[in-house]
Design an enzyme around this catalytic site. Structure first.
Site, PDB file in Angstrom:
ATOM      1  N   TYR A 155      30.803 -16.965 -55.844  1.00  0.00           N
ATOM      2  CA  TYR A 155      31.886 -17.613 -55.228  1.00  0.00           C
ATOM      3  C   TYR A 155      31.408 -19.226 -54.864  1.00  0.00           C
ATOM      4  O   TYR A 155      30.567 -19.411 -54.149  1.00  0.00           O
ATOM      5  CB  TYR A 155      32.448 -17.137 -53.994  1.00  0.00           C
ATOM      6  CG  TYR A 155      33.563 -17.709 -53.202  1.00  0.00           C
ATOM      7  CD1 TYR A 155      34.857 -17.681 -54.044  1.00  0.00           C
ATOM      8  CD2 TYR A 155      33.701 -18.653 -52.324  1.00  0.00           C
ATOM      9  CE1 TYR A 155      35.971 -18.300 -53.433  1.00  0.00           C
ATOM     10  CE2 TYR A 155      34.744 -18.980 -51.696  1.00  0.00           C
ATOM     11  CZ  TYR A 155      35.969 -19.024 -52.343  1.00  0.00           C
ATOM     12  OH  TYR A 155      37.052 -19.558 -51.848  1.00  0.00           O
ATOM     13  N   ASP A 257      24.578 -24.727 -55.070  1.00  0.00           N
ATOM     14  CA  ASP A 257      25.570 -24.489 -53.991  1.00  0.00           C
ATOM     15  C   ASP A 257      24.953 -24.048 -52.690  1.00  0.00           C
ATOM     16  O   ASP A 257      24.749 -22.738 -52.551  1.00  0.00           O
ATOM     17  CB  ASP A 257      26.619 -23.598 -54.461  1.00  0.00           C
ATOM     18  CG  ASP A 257      27.966 -23.598 -53.526  1.00  0.00           C
ATOM     19  OD1 ASP A 257      27.681 -23.895 -52.335  1.00  0.00           O
ATOM     20  OD2 ASP A 257      28.828 -22.943 -53.806  1.00  0.00           O
ATOM     21  N   LYS A 284      30.699 -26.539 -44.653  1.00  0.00           N
ATOM     22  CA  LYS A 284      30.454 -25.649 -43.504  1.00  0.00           C
ATOM     23  C   LYS A 284      29.813 -26.452 -42.559  1.00  0.00           C
ATOM     24  O   LYS A 284      30.362 -26.922 -41.678  1.00  0.00           O
ATOM     25  CB  LYS A 284      29.769 -24.252 -43.909  1.00  0.00           C
ATOM     26  CG  LYS A 284      30.423 -23.572 -45.138  1.00  0.00           C
ATOM     27  CD  LYS A 284      31.073 -22.140 -44.919  1.00  0.00           C
ATOM     28  CE  LYS A 284      31.124 -21.718 -45.995  1.00  0.00           C
ATOM     29  NZ  LYS A 284      32.709 -20.993 -46.109  1.00  0.00           N
TER      30      LYS A 284
HETATM   31  C1  LIG Z   1      28.944 -20.809 -51.552  1.00  0.00           C
HETATM   32  C2  LIG Z   1      30.130 -21.302 -51.303  1.00  0.00           C
HETATM   33  N1  LIG Z   1      30.949 -22.501 -51.967  1.00  0.00           N
HETATM   34  C3  LIG Z   1      31.799 -23.112 -51.854  1.00  0.00           C
HETATM   35  C4  LIG Z   1      32.715 -22.567 -50.847  1.00  0.00           C
HETATM   36  C5  LIG Z   1      34.148 -23.371 -50.648  1.00  0.00           C
HETATM   37  O1  LIG Z   1      34.040 -23.953 -49.410  1.00  0.00           O
HETATM   38  P1  LIG Z   1      35.403 -24.241 -48.727  1.00  0.00           P
HETATM   39  O2  LIG Z   1      35.996 -23.196 -48.241  1.00  0.00           O
HETATM   40  O3  LIG Z   1      35.047 -25.015 -47.863  1.00  0.00           O
HETATM   41  O4  LIG Z   1      36.238 -24.985 -49.703  1.00  0.00           O
HETATM   42  C6  LIG Z   1      32.434 -21.383 -50.209  1.00  0.00           C
HETATM   43  C7  LIG Z   1      33.299 -21.034 -48.982  1.00  0.00           C
HETATM   44  O5  LIG Z   1      33.117 -20.206 -48.534  1.00  0.00           O
HETATM   45  C8  LIG Z   1      31.080 -20.887 -50.236  1.00  0.00           C
HETATM   46  O6  LIG Z   1      30.710 -20.080 -49.507  1.00  0.00           O
END
Ligand SMILES: Cc1ncc(COP(=O)(O)O)c(C=O)c1O
Length: 445
Positions: A155, A257, A284
């Site tokens: 994700y 990521d 985060k």
């Molecule tokens: C690994 C990862 N990338 C991207 C995101 C997306 O971040 P946001 O919820 O701030 O859009 C998340 C959100 O949980 C995530 O866990």
């Protein structure tokens, strides 16, 4: 013992949360689906938070719960950290947002570039989703190539290019070592799908082969160095090395990521494993509890955003990007995150996983625990989990019972049965968690 049913768990939850039930019913009249965020929903209805402090959440029905979710890992210091709150109040009195850059933006960027090996320059966004989308756009612009590769089950937020093969229907996903892209959301066009290549997690040989196959078209490989969605399963070093080498050979950028994994060490997972990407996405914890995202990388790649020499290749804007409230909260958080704090939460995570695992073994329960650092995943299987496919096939009713059991015993985890430890938590909180897990296993026996 009476038979332990999902209905019994549900009834306990419903009886303890009548105000939340009513609030959710009202919400459905005005919000599509009753909320603005899929993860805020679980059946039969989510509880509504009135306030939070430290490691605790207090809901509108008067229930108090230990928070092992921490707004999806973002609140690494727990709720309402005094230094973060003070920084926010001080900034609010000076204004919350201006159409100008601010000093805290530069300071937070300096702190992050100093700590993260791959990041020489960065840009802030308002969410991890935006950070990922921008990193992909930058990789395409920089390499001049159209496709990206992502890992099956990963994700990366909700932008089009990564809304593919997240929660994949395996009947359409092809062979394990040659996964096919499958949309994980409506509204993903065939064109978008055609630009995405899927890698199986922790399969170095397949990763090398697939990256080589698409070399002429592949702008970037994006991966989470710990696959959160299946219960925080870390990438093997061999897998990361294979992907790194394959990208190097093909003028393909490697993007980590680290939206979640940046809570693992001062420099994120990349620092911990020493395999460094070309670009990194963040979110985060760097916002200290406020909406945030970022992406960064080598200075040369990041020139695509430079407007000082004429029109930038990517004209990146955003009304609230790097707003001073977020920057101040981020700074107040990041400055408290010393190496000792990371050591402590990681040690607590290790102790917790170890104790949960021991109890599952003791009772011969068909359950297990995955995770690394401060992350954990509670699995309704005792089979090893290495990738998306090996995490499938767990009893969905048992998984829901587990989640509701924790809720009904004063502990909040994500409804995918994953969680994380924050710095405010000590041994007492861990012991409570372990006792609730043991109670669940005893009900199963
Ligand atoms: C690994 C990862 N990338 C991207 C995101 C997306 O971040 P946001 O919820 O701030 O859009 C998340 C959100 O949980 C995530 O866990």
């Amino acid at each position: 013992m009476t038979a332990y049913s999902y209905a019994a768990e549900l009834e306990t939850y419903e009886q303890a949360n009548p105000r939340s039930a009513a609030r959710f019913a009202a919400a459905q009249e005005v919000l599509a689906g009753g909320n603005s965020r899929l993860t805020a929903y679980f059946a039969p209805f989510p509880f509504y938070v009135d306030r939070a402090a430290g490691g605790m959440l207090y809901d509108i029905d008067g229930n108090a719960r230990l928070d092992f979710y921490n707004n999806a890992t973002s609140l690494i210091l727990g709720h309402a950290n005094p230094q973060v709150t003070a920084a926010l109040i001080a900034q609010a009195e000076k204004g919350t947002a201006y159409a100008n850059p601010t000093q805290p933006e530069v300071e937070l960027a300096a702190l992050l570039t100093q700590r993260i090996p791959s990041v020489e320059r960065l840009r802030f966004t308002n969410s991890g989703t935006e950070g990922v989308a921008l990193a992909i756009q930058a990789a395409r612009a920089y390499t001049g190539k159209p496709k990206i590769a992502k890992v099956e089950g990963a994700y990366h937020g909700t932008s089009d290019a990564v809304s593919i093969s997240v929660g994949t229907d395996l009947s359409r996903a092809g062979a394990a070592d040659a996964p096919q892209p499958v949309p994980s959301s409506g509204g993903v066009t065939a064109h978008t799908l055609a630009d995405v290549v899927i890698l199986p997690f922790n399969n170095p040989a397949a990763a090398r082969r697939i990256i080589a196959q698409h070399q002429d078209e592949l702008a970037a490989v994006i991966l989470e160095p710990v696959l959160a969605g299946i219960g925080y399963v870390p990438a093997d070093t061999e897998f990361l090395e294979a992907v790194r080498e394959a990208c190097d050979g093909e003028h393909t950028l490697l993007i980590y990521d680290e939206v979640q994994t940046f809570r693992m060490s001062p420099g994120g997972m990349q620092e911990a494993v020493g395999i460094i990407p070309d670009m990194t996405c963040l979110g985060k914890i760097i916002g200290g509890g406020l909406a945030v995202g970022a992406m960064g990388g080598r200075a040369e790649v990041m020139t695509v955003f430079d407007a000082t020499q004429g029109s930038p290749v990517i004209p990146h804007g955003g009304t609230f990007n790097a707003n001073p409230m977020t920057m101040q909260a981020g700074l107040a958080t990041m400055r408290q995150l010393t190496p000792e704090v990371y050591d402590r939460i990681n040690e607590h995570g290790t102790i917790l996983r170890h104790q949960l695992d021991e109890i599952a073994r003791h009772y011969h329960a068909p359950l297990s625990v995955t995770g690394t650092a401060s992350f954990f995943g509670l699995q309704c299987t005792d089979q090893p989990i290495r990738d998306y496919r090996s995490a499938q096939g767990q009893d969905p009713v048992l998984r829901q019972k587990l989640f509701l059991h924790f809720l009904n015993h004063g502990i909040y985890i994500a409804n995918k049965n994953v969680g994380n430890v924050s710095a405010i938590m000590g041994r007492d909180e861990l012991e409570r968690f372990v006792a609730v897990w043991e109670g669940f296993i005893q009900k199963l026996n």
